[in-house]
Motif scaffolding. Sequence first.
Motif, PDB file in Angstrom:
ATOM      1  N   ARG A 156       6.779   2.042  -6.651  1.00 36.00           N
ATOM      2  CA  ARG A 156       5.410   2.825  -7.165  1.00 36.00           C
ATOM      3  C   ARG A 156       4.949   3.011  -5.666  1.00 36.00           C
ATOM      4  NH1 ARG A 156       3.690   0.147 -11.116  1.00 36.00           N
ATOM      5  NH2 ARG A 156       5.631  -1.619 -12.266  1.00 36.00           N
ATOM      6  N   PHE A 157       4.055   4.351  -5.847  1.00 37.60           N
ATOM      7  CA  PHE A 157       3.800   5.104  -4.608  1.00 37.60           C
ATOM      8  C   PHE A 157       1.623   5.505  -4.399  1.00 37.60           C
ATOM      9  CE2 PHE A 157       8.282   5.780  -4.885  1.00 37.60           C
ATOM     10  CZ  PHE A 157       8.846   5.335  -3.536  1.00 37.60           C
ATOM     11  N   THR A 158       1.420   5.192  -3.849  1.00 36.51           N
ATOM     12  CA  THR A 158       0.453   5.197  -3.654  1.00 36.51           C
ATOM     13  C   THR A 158       0.077   6.160  -2.280  1.00 36.51           C
ATOM     14  OG1 THR A 158      -0.819   3.269  -4.765  1.00 36.51           O
ATOM     15  CG2 THR A 158      -2.179   4.407  -3.889  1.00 36.51           C
ATOM     16  N   TYR A 159      -0.306   6.908  -2.092  1.00 33.20           N
ATOM     17  CA  TYR A 159      -1.401   7.981  -1.075  1.00 33.20           C
ATOM     18  C   TYR A 159      -2.666   7.731  -1.199  1.00 33.20           C
ATOM     19  CZ  TYR A 159       3.592   9.415  -1.303  1.00 33.20           C
ATOM     20  OH  TYR A 159       4.876   8.941  -1.539  1.00 33.20           O
ATOM     21  N   SER A 160      -3.851   7.658  -0.232  1.00 34.43           N
ATOM     22  CA  SER A 160      -5.014   7.912   0.163  1.00 34.43           C
ATOM     23  C   SER A 160      -6.057   8.608   1.319  1.00 34.43           C
ATOM     24  CB  SER A 160      -5.494   5.951  -0.120  1.00 34.43           C
ATOM     25  OG  SER A 160      -5.020   5.456  -1.195  1.00 34.43           O
ATOM     26  N   TYR A 161      -6.492   8.799   1.159  1.00 32.16           N
ATOM     27  CA  TYR A 161      -7.498  10.407   1.477  1.00 32.16           C
ATOM     28  C   TYR A 161      -8.506   9.794   2.082  1.00 32.16           C
ATOM     29  CZ  TYR A 161      -2.730  12.353   0.664  1.00 32.16           C
ATOM     30  OH  TYR A 161      -1.250  12.125  -0.355  1.00 32.16           O
ATOM     31  N   SER A 162      -8.912   9.380   3.038  1.00 32.74           N
ATOM     32  CA  SER A 162     -11.027   8.874   2.962  1.00 32.74           C
ATOM     33  C   SER A 162     -11.060  10.511   4.085  1.00 32.74           C
ATOM     34  CB  SER A 162     -10.933   7.813   4.201  1.00 32.74           C
ATOM     35  OG  SER A 162     -10.367   6.472   3.432  1.00 32.74           O
ATOM     36  N   ASN A 163     -12.322  10.546   2.904  1.00 30.56           N
ATOM     37  CA  ASN A 163     -12.988  11.630   4.314  1.00 30.56           C
ATOM     38  C   ASN A 163     -12.290  13.177   4.132  1.00 30.56           C
ATOM     39  OD1 ASN A 163     -15.379  13.619   4.954  1.00 30.56           O
ATOM     40  ND2 ASN A 163     -15.171  12.517   6.870  1.00 30.56           N
ATOM     41  N   PRO A 164     -11.622  13.633   2.819  1.00 28.74           N
ATOM     42  CA  PRO A 164     -10.925  14.711   3.317  1.00 28.74           C
ATOM     43  C   PRO A 164     -11.501  15.992   4.015  1.00 28.74           C
ATOM     44  CG  PRO A 164     -11.060  14.521   1.243  1.00 28.74           C
ATOM     45  CD  PRO A 164     -12.215  13.329   1.456  1.00 28.74           C
TER      46      PRO A 164
END
Length: 237
Positions: A156-164
Motif C-alpha cells: 500500500r502506497f499513498t502520496y500526498s501533495y499539499s498546495n500543489p
Amino acid sequence: MKKIDIYSELESNSYPGRGIIAGKSANGKYAVTAYFIMGRSENSRNRVFVEDGEGIRTQAFDPAKLSDPSLIIYSPVRVLENKTIVTNGDQTDTIYDLMKEGKTFEQSLRTREFEPDAPNYTPRISCIMEIEPDKIYNYSMSILKSADGNPDSCSRFTYSYSNPINGEGHFIHTYMGDGNPLPSFEGEPKLISVPDDINEFGNSLWNSLNENNKVSLFVRYINLSDGTYMSKIYNKN
C-alpha cells in the motif's frame, strides 16, 4: 523528480490500463483531474462514461454484449462535500462511505486490496482532491498492489501533495505496458505539466491514447475560488 511529457508517455505505451491525473492549472485557478480507461477484451471495450449526479459511472455501450459486470461497471468519480474522489474501481464507494463516517482516505483504503483478477492482480489506484473554503487545495494518490505478483501480500502506497505548484500534476496508472500477465505500475506518480484549458488538455490526452485500446476519458477543472466545475467526457463508442 523529472517532469515527463504526458502525451509522449501515453503515445509510447500501448496499454497503460486505467490512469488518474490530478494537479493544478498553470494559471493557478483550477484543480484538475482526469481519468481514462482502456480495454483489450470485447467486454472491457463495451463501455462508456455517463454523468451520474456530480460524478460519473461506467455503463455498457451494448447491454447485450455485457458478459461480466464485475470490475468494469462502477462509479469512477464521486463528490463528497468539498472532496472529489477518483478511482479505477468500486473502491470509490468504499472511500465515499467511510469518509462520510469520519474515516480518512488511507483508513478507508485499508479495507481494500488489489483486484482479484489473477494472474494480473490489477492495482487499485485512487485519488482524493480536497478544496478548503480558504482556497487551500490538496490531493492524495494511492495504489494498492500485489507484492510483485504474489497475491498473498498487499503493498500500500499513498502520496500526498499539499498546495500543489501551478501548472503541475501527477499521473498514476495500472500497468507499465502490455503483457501477459500485465505488469503492475512501479514507482511514484509521475510529475507532469497541466495546462489552463480543459479542451486543450482533454483533446491532447484523448489523442495520445492508443487508438485500438482506448475506451473513455473524463476531465474536470474545478474553480478554486467558488467550487464550480467544467467537465468533459470522451467515449470511443
